[in-house]
Design a protein around this motif. Structure first.
Motif, mmCIF file in Angstrom:
data_model
loop_
_atom_site.group_PDB
_atom_site.id
_atom_site.type_symbol
_atom_site.label_atom_id
_atom_site.label_comp_id
_atom_site.label_asym_id
_atom_site.label_seq_id
_atom_site.Cartn_x
_atom_site.Cartn_y
_atom_site.Cartn_z
ATOM 1 N N LYS A 653 33.256 30.156 40.075
ATOM 2 C CA LYS A 653 34.700 29.984 39.758
ATOM 3 C C LYS A 653 35.214 31.309 38.384
ATOM 4 O O LYS A 653 36.252 31.928 38.856
ATOM 5 N N HIS A 654 34.559 31.562 37.657
ATOM 6 C CA HIS A 654 34.791 32.506 36.478
ATOM 7 C C HIS A 654 34.923 33.877 37.022
ATOM 8 O O HIS A 654 35.494 34.608 36.984
ATOM 9 N N VAL A 655 33.794 34.086 38.115
ATOM 10 C CA VAL A 655 33.548 35.501 38.805
ATOM 11 C C VAL A 655 34.790 35.576 39.545
ATOM 12 O O VAL A 655 35.478 36.609 39.594
ATOM 13 N N ALA A 656 35.044 34.536 40.463
ATOM 14 C CA ALA A 656 36.224 34.676 41.215
ATOM 15 C C ALA A 656 37.693 34.915 40.647
ATOM 16 O O ALA A 656 38.452 35.961 40.958
ATOM 17 N N ALA A 657 37.768 34.201 39.368
ATOM 18 C CA ALA A 657 38.907 34.339 38.595
ATOM 19 C C ALA A 657 39.065 35.690 38.173
ATOM 20 O O ALA A 657 40.272 36.370 38.063
ATOM 21 N N GLY A 658 37.925 36.369 37.754
ATOM 22 C CA GLY A 658 37.860 37.733 37.027
ATOM 23 C C GLY A 658 38.258 38.759 38.503
ATOM 24 O O GLY A 658 39.159 39.676 38.147
ATOM 25 N N LEU A 659 37.355 38.752 39.519
ATOM 26 C CA LEU A 659 37.718 39.404 40.700
ATOM 27 C C LEU A 659 39.499 39.389 40.930
ATOM 28 O O LEU A 659 40.066 40.398 41.523
ATOM 29 N N GLU A 660 39.945 38.045 41.068
ATOM 30 C CA GLU A 660 41.153 37.889 41.551
ATOM 31 C C GLU A 660 42.337 38.558 40.733
ATOM 32 O O GLU A 660 43.325 38.979 41.148
ATOM 33 N N ALA A 661 41.864 38.771 39.467
ATOM 34 C CA ALA A 661 42.910 39.129 38.407
ATOM 35 C C ALA A 661 43.159 40.646 38.671
ATOM 36 O O ALA A 661 43.803 41.299 38.071
ATOM 37 N N MET A 662 41.818 41.228 39.311
ATOM 38 C CA MET A 662 41.886 43.004 39.269
ATOM 39 C C MET A 662 42.782 43.107 40.244
ATOM 40 O O MET A 662 43.041 42.563 41.427
ATOM 41 N N ASP A 663 43.459 44.496 39.912
ATOM 42 C CA ASP A 663 44.363 45.159 40.853
ATOM 43 C C ASP A 663 43.633 46.030 42.070
ATOM 44 O O ASP A 663 44.224 46.263 43.100
ATOM 45 N N CYS A 664 42.367 46.458 41.881
ATOM 46 C CA CYS A 664 41.680 47.148 42.726
ATOM 47 C C CYS A 664 40.144 46.891 42.775
ATOM 48 O O CYS A 664 39.405 47.128 41.837
ATOM 49 N N VAL A 665 39.694 46.074 43.596
ATOM 50 C CA VAL A 665 38.085 45.955 43.914
ATOM 51 C C VAL A 665 37.842 46.623 44.846
ATOM 52 O O VAL A 665 37.975 46.472 46.216
ATOM 53 N N ILE A 666 36.607 47.592 44.875
ATOM 54 C CA ILE A 666 36.216 48.302 45.777
ATOM 55 C C ILE A 666 34.615 47.752 45.939
ATOM 56 O O ILE A 666 33.773 48.007 45.149
ATOM 57 N N VAL A 667 34.245 47.400 47.104
ATOM 58 C CA VAL A 667 32.962 46.962 47.491
ATOM 59 C C VAL A 667 32.292 47.821 48.592
ATOM 60 O O VAL A 667 32.833 48.374 49.470
#
Lengths: 951, 97
Positions: A653-667
């Motif tokens: 849940k913490h990982v999800a919260a961190g990723l969700e808070a970012m403006d740009c996630v590049i996978v």
């Protein structure tokens, strides 16, 4: 390069200081004493016909085809079982031998189907070859009598078949299973004419038996009786390319045997120094993910994770990504950007990602998955020995007398090395296992641990300190080694500390739950049993005292003088194929390649001048700190190459919260993994079969990875990073990974002597490769530690803050299983799911009974962090009070229950201790249902551009 | 899914600092504080260092002293071999931390 079989010398290589000279067919040959006549003949290019002999297993002498004549000896001895003697005169071809061999061959063929033209081993069959070699021209016996033709094949194994009518009962498969793999799953059932190869018991087939599908039997089979189904499907390979496996840290080398761009089979390379011709089910067979339908081959972008993906051209994807990164940097500063390098990608790709983050993004926010596995190894071994890498090569185990395995399950996680370890154990070495679970090594065919210490999870330091207490107080310290090789003051401090009565096994037994007498016996054995080697894994590192445990292990090795020669040492078993390499390449936020701190001005100047950039002098964020900072709003964009942190990292849940808070996630990955559910840009990745480069295994062995097919997405991963770097204005112009390796060698002292050309020529090099070690270093700290003296560190046991209690009375520990690999992104997309289709929760019968649970029931697994559901497996492999599961399947998301506690020095997560409760369940948790919805929504791909409605 | 998650980076940083200090407890107070300060200097990002004032009530004595060292005296010299890194042209040490 055309297709040629790997050379087979018939019997294994013999190592001896003495040599013997003999004459074979008038040619003189000198070989080590103990070598067989068959092998001696092969050494000078001879090829004595054979069927039951192969150089991967001991000679057997059953087929009677390899007969020779020896001057002064009666009869016609079998060359495979006859050792050479000085002055021996051997004839391998005489009229008598011709007649004998032809007679033997005739009998074999009289009970063999003559369907060679349609047989999957056609032109790749030793029986066919032998028939040709002996000049068989006629078979006088028909099929009228009893025969074995027409028997039903066993197709149960997903990767290979067993066709009993093609079997000549040479026992090579049985012996390979016994000697090479060490599973002893195969046997010859019945006797004489009724003899038949059987897997497991009579009612078993290959899949239901104890066979672990390593492929050793298939490799050993001289006919098509045991044959890869892929060969049956595609035909005989036309060429082969030697490359390195992309699964675990053992780093097996394989021949990728090809037809065109079709991979026909992966066959372990006998010259591979890590695997010595052996393999496991993953490397040997589980490569089908490379062409799986789930692979994404077009770049995709979206402005928001609520939107469906939009497929775009590479140019648009790269321009969009660079644009977003530049905007975020302009608005929030360089330290709002970061990246994660992949331990599954090559050294060259990893090096470029950290170069892009440091030089292009302008921050040091770069980390790698070693953060969540072996970062404590680095800290602990550097503090004690001066350098962090494993001290031995894998060959070293052949010289061990006592093997201590702590927090590792090699038969599941490092199976090819485990086979070598098991071979040594069968030869008589003693085994000590320290693990909360009764792992397979504790008791398996012909192997039984002298001591198994089933400790309470989280008490590694207490157990090791208690062992040290015994060694010090009972006068078992190697005082000469300590005096000569270690800092004596530090040793004395440490010895005083461990000798204190409060650290005795008896006093610590209530904490560790290890019977004191058993612990004392184990400590005595390790200190006095000869060459003592310690092998450890993530059961050591993934604790709040991971680094302390590594130091306690190093203390134990130094106190007993077990450092600096073959057979001893401290050996971290690395998880992923290139985790060592990713660390070497400067993937950590505080250091550049070659383990030089970012704050060192001279080091920065070296890189700044080479790269033409200015580097930040401050350390960057570790992965978990990046996620914290993202939630706080100071970290806004991340480039993740080849990692699935949402599934692999703790506290989902913490990982999800961190990723969700970012403006740009590049996978940047092969598949739309779980992390991609929160991504704005998806850059398709390439498999290890589609790229050139190098991996570095757990032995520090740098080995080439070679491209055998074009990347399905159009680019190797390093090329994608280069496209992004150039869109950020960096002006890179690498044409091949060898040029990147040249740059690495130029900037990294331990790699100074490494070149692509040299690796291709020599097969592998173990760093350091520099002026002092021009050919690399198999064993470290031979004459002295890298930093002079060994340093004992007092390791006070500090209990974890993750406590079991009334609400969460059980301790959960997690790990992996043989057939699956980490988050399962690769192995779940292969037939390996036949062995492990879902994560299971192992629970002791007493705990299950107390909860009214039966084997196979669905249960709710809850911790203070979250809950999930899965089925239980009731087993006494785990102690009462301990439960265990794997984390291979996103449907389970085992990490939704793990916590954010971590190692004090490195923040390696404490995966191995989570207080949990288990209760009956009748369906998935709210989290699982919500997550399944989100994953489905997030994976939508819009095809609007093609005029189709959105999914 | 983040709506139920409460981030508390500051609390976490305090916990981390205390945890580092606690694992240096075999050293005396001053040495443990210096080692903690050294560790934080070498491995923490600037925003993490800046987020802890050093006088938080939850900070242990050793950890509080470590932040005082960083504020008053700057980064200490290496206190353990874990924080001794290779020079620019050196290839001896390695670490993965």
């Amino acid at each position: 390069m055309g297709y040629a079989k790997q050379p087979d010398f018939g019997t294994p290589e013999v190592r001896s200081d003495h040599t013997v000279t003999l004459s074979i067919d008038g040619r003189e040959v000198t070989v080590p004493e103990g070598t067989s006549v068959m092998r001696a003949a092969a050494e000078i290019g001879g090829d004595i016909p054979k069927l039951c002999a192969t150089d991967m297993v001991k000679s057997f002498g059953s087929c009677r085809l390899c007969l020779v004549e020896v001057e002064g000896m009666r009869g016609t001895p079998a060359s495979c079982t006859t050792p050479v003697t000085e002055g021996m005169v051997v004839k391998t071809q005489t009229p008598r031998l011709e007649k004998l061999r032809r007679g033997v061959m005739e009998l074999y063929i009289s009970d063999h189907p003559l369907d060679c033209l349609t047989c999957s081993a056609n032109n790749d069959c030793e029986l066919q070859d032998a028939a040709a070699e002996v000049g068989l021209r006629d078979v006088r016996y028909g099929y009228d009598g009893a025969h074995h033709l027409g028997q039903v094949p066993d197709l149960s194994n997903p990767y290979f078949l067993f066709a009993p009518d093609k079997c000549i009962v040479c026992s090579r498969c049985v012996r390979a299973c016994d000697e090479v793999q060490g599973t002893l799953a195969l046997t010859v059932e019945a006797r004489g004419f009724d003899s038949k190869i059987s897997a497991g018991t009579a009612k078993d087939d290959f899949l239901s038996s104890e066979c672990v599908s390593c492929g050793a039997c298939v490799q050993a089979c001289p006919t098509s009786a045991l044959m890869e189904k892929s060969v049956k499907q595609h035909g005989k390979p036309e060429r082969s390319v030697v490359t390195t496996c992309a699964y675990c840290g053992v780093g097996c080398t394989f021949r990728a045997e090809m037809r065109g761009e079709q991979l026909v089979r992966m066959v372990p390379w006998k010259e591979g120094k890590a695997n010595r011709g052996h393999s496991c089910v993953k490397g040997r067979f589980a490569w089908g993910y490379a062409n799986h339908k789930d692979r994404i081959t077009s770049p995709m972008i979206r402005d928001s994770i609520d939107e469906p993906w939009r497929e775009v051209s590479w140019a648009e994807a790269i321009s969009y990504t660079a644009g977003r990164l530049k905007d975020i940097r302009a608005q929030h500063g360089a330290r709002a950007l970061g990246g994660i390098t992949s331990s599954r990608c090559t050294n060259e790709e990893t090096f470029l990602v950290q170069k892009l983050v440091r030089g292009g993004f302008g921050s040091n926010n770069v980390d790698t998955c070693a953060r969540v596995c072996h970062s404590p190894t680095g800290y602990g071994l550097k503090t004690t020995f001066g350098t962090s890498a494993g001290t031995q090569d894998f060959d070293s185990v052949e010289h061990s007398d006592v093997i201590l395995v702590i927090g590792a399950n090699p038969t599941d996680a490092h199976p090819v090395f485990a086979s070598r370890m098991k071979r040594r154990l069968r030869e008589g070495a003693k085994l000590i296992v320290i693990d909360p679970r009764r792992i397979d090594l504790v008791r398996s065919p012909h192997i039984e641990a002298a001591h198994h210490l089933p400790l309470q999870p989280g008490t590694n330091v207490a157990v090791l300190t208690a062992m040290a207490h015994v060694i010090v107080t009972e006068g078992l310290v190697d005082t000469q080694f300590v005096a000569e090789r270690c800092e004596v003051d530090a040793f004395e401090d440490w010895a005083r500390f461990v000798a204190d009565e409060s650290h005795s096994p008896e006093r610590l037994e209530p904490v560790t739950r290890v019977p004191a007498e058993e612990l004392r016996a184990a400590a005595r054995l390790f200190a006095t049993g000869g060459n003592g080697a310690i092998y450890y894994g993530l059961g050591v590192t993934e604790h709040s005292q991971g680094s302390s445990t590594v130091m306690a292990i190093a203390n134990l090795a130094m106190a007993t003088g077990n450092i600096g020669r073959p057979g001893v040492g401290v050996n971290p078993l690395r998880g992923q194929n290139n985790v060592q390499g990713a660390c070497d390449m400067g993937s950590f936020p505080h250091e550049l390649s070659g383990y030089r701190h970012i704050s060192d001005a001279e080091t920065r100047a070296l890189f700044e001048s080479d790269w033409g950039v200015t580097l930040d002098a401050e350390p960057g964020l570790r992965i978990n700190n990046m996620l914290d900072a993202a939630v706080d709003g100071t970290f806004r964009a991340i480039y993740i190459q080849g990692e699935d942190i949402l599934q692999s990292d703790p506290d989902t849940k913490h990982v999800a919260a961190g990723l969700e808070a970012m403006d740009c996630v590049i996978v940047h990955d092969l598949f739309l993994n779980e992390t991609a559910n929160y991504a704005h840009v998806f850059l398709p990745g390439s498999t290890f079969l589609e790229k050139d480069g190098t991996f570095t295994n757990a032995e520090r062995r740098i080995q080439p990875v070679r491209r055998v097919m074009d990347p399905a997405n159009g680019y190797e991963d390093w090329q994608v990073t280069q496209l992004l770097a150039n869109a950020m204005g960096l002006g890179w112009d690498y044409g091949h990974p060898s040029e990147i390796l040249t740059e690495i060698a130029r900037l990294t002292p331990t790699f100074a002597g490494v070149t692509w050309e040299r690796l291709c020529e020599e097969g592998s090099l173990q760093w350091p490769v520099n002026e002092a070690n021009p050919d690399g270093a198999p064993v470290m700290h031979v004459d002295g530690f890298v930093r002079g003296k060994g340093h004992f560190v007092v390791t006070e046991y500090v209990p974890t803050d993750e406590k079991a209690g009334p609400r969460f009375p059980l301790l959960l520990t997690t790990g992996r299983i043989l057939s699956q690999y980490n988050v399962g992104a690769q192995t779940r997309r292969t037939a390996n799911t036949a062995w492990h289709p879902e994560d299971l929760l192992e629970m002791h019968p007493t705990d299950a009974e107390n909860r009214g649970l039966n084997d196979g029931d669905w249960v709710r697994l809850a911790s203070r962090k979250g809950e999930t559901t899965l089925r239980i497996k009731v087993t006494d492999r785990v102690a009462p009070g301990v439960v265990y599961t794997t984390f291979h399947h996103p449907e389970t998301q085992a990490n939704v229950v793990t916590t954010d506690f971590s190692d004090w020095a490195t923040n390696c997560p404490e995966y191995k201790v989570t207080a949990v409760q288990v209760s009956a369940s009748n369906g998935p948790t709210d989290w699982q249902e919500d997550y399944a919805d989100l994953a489905e929504r997030s994976r939508r791909i819009s095809h609007e551009a093609e005029g189709e409605p959105a999914e | 899914m983040s709506d139920t998650y409460v981030s508390d980076t500051h609390r976490r940083l305090i916990y981390m600092a205390n945890q580092i200090a606690r694992n240096f407890c075999a050293l005396d107070h001053d040495a443990a504080a210096a080692a903690t300060a050294d560790h934080i200097a070498q491995f923490w990002d600037p925003r993490m260092k800046a987020a802890v004032a050093g006088d938080e009530a939850d900070l242990s004595d050793v950890a509080a002293r470590a932040f005082a060292i960083l504020r008053e005296q700057g980064e200490p010299a290496p206190q353990t071999r874990a924080t001794v890194f290779n020079d620019a042209d050196e290839g001896g040490r390695s670490d993965a931390g």
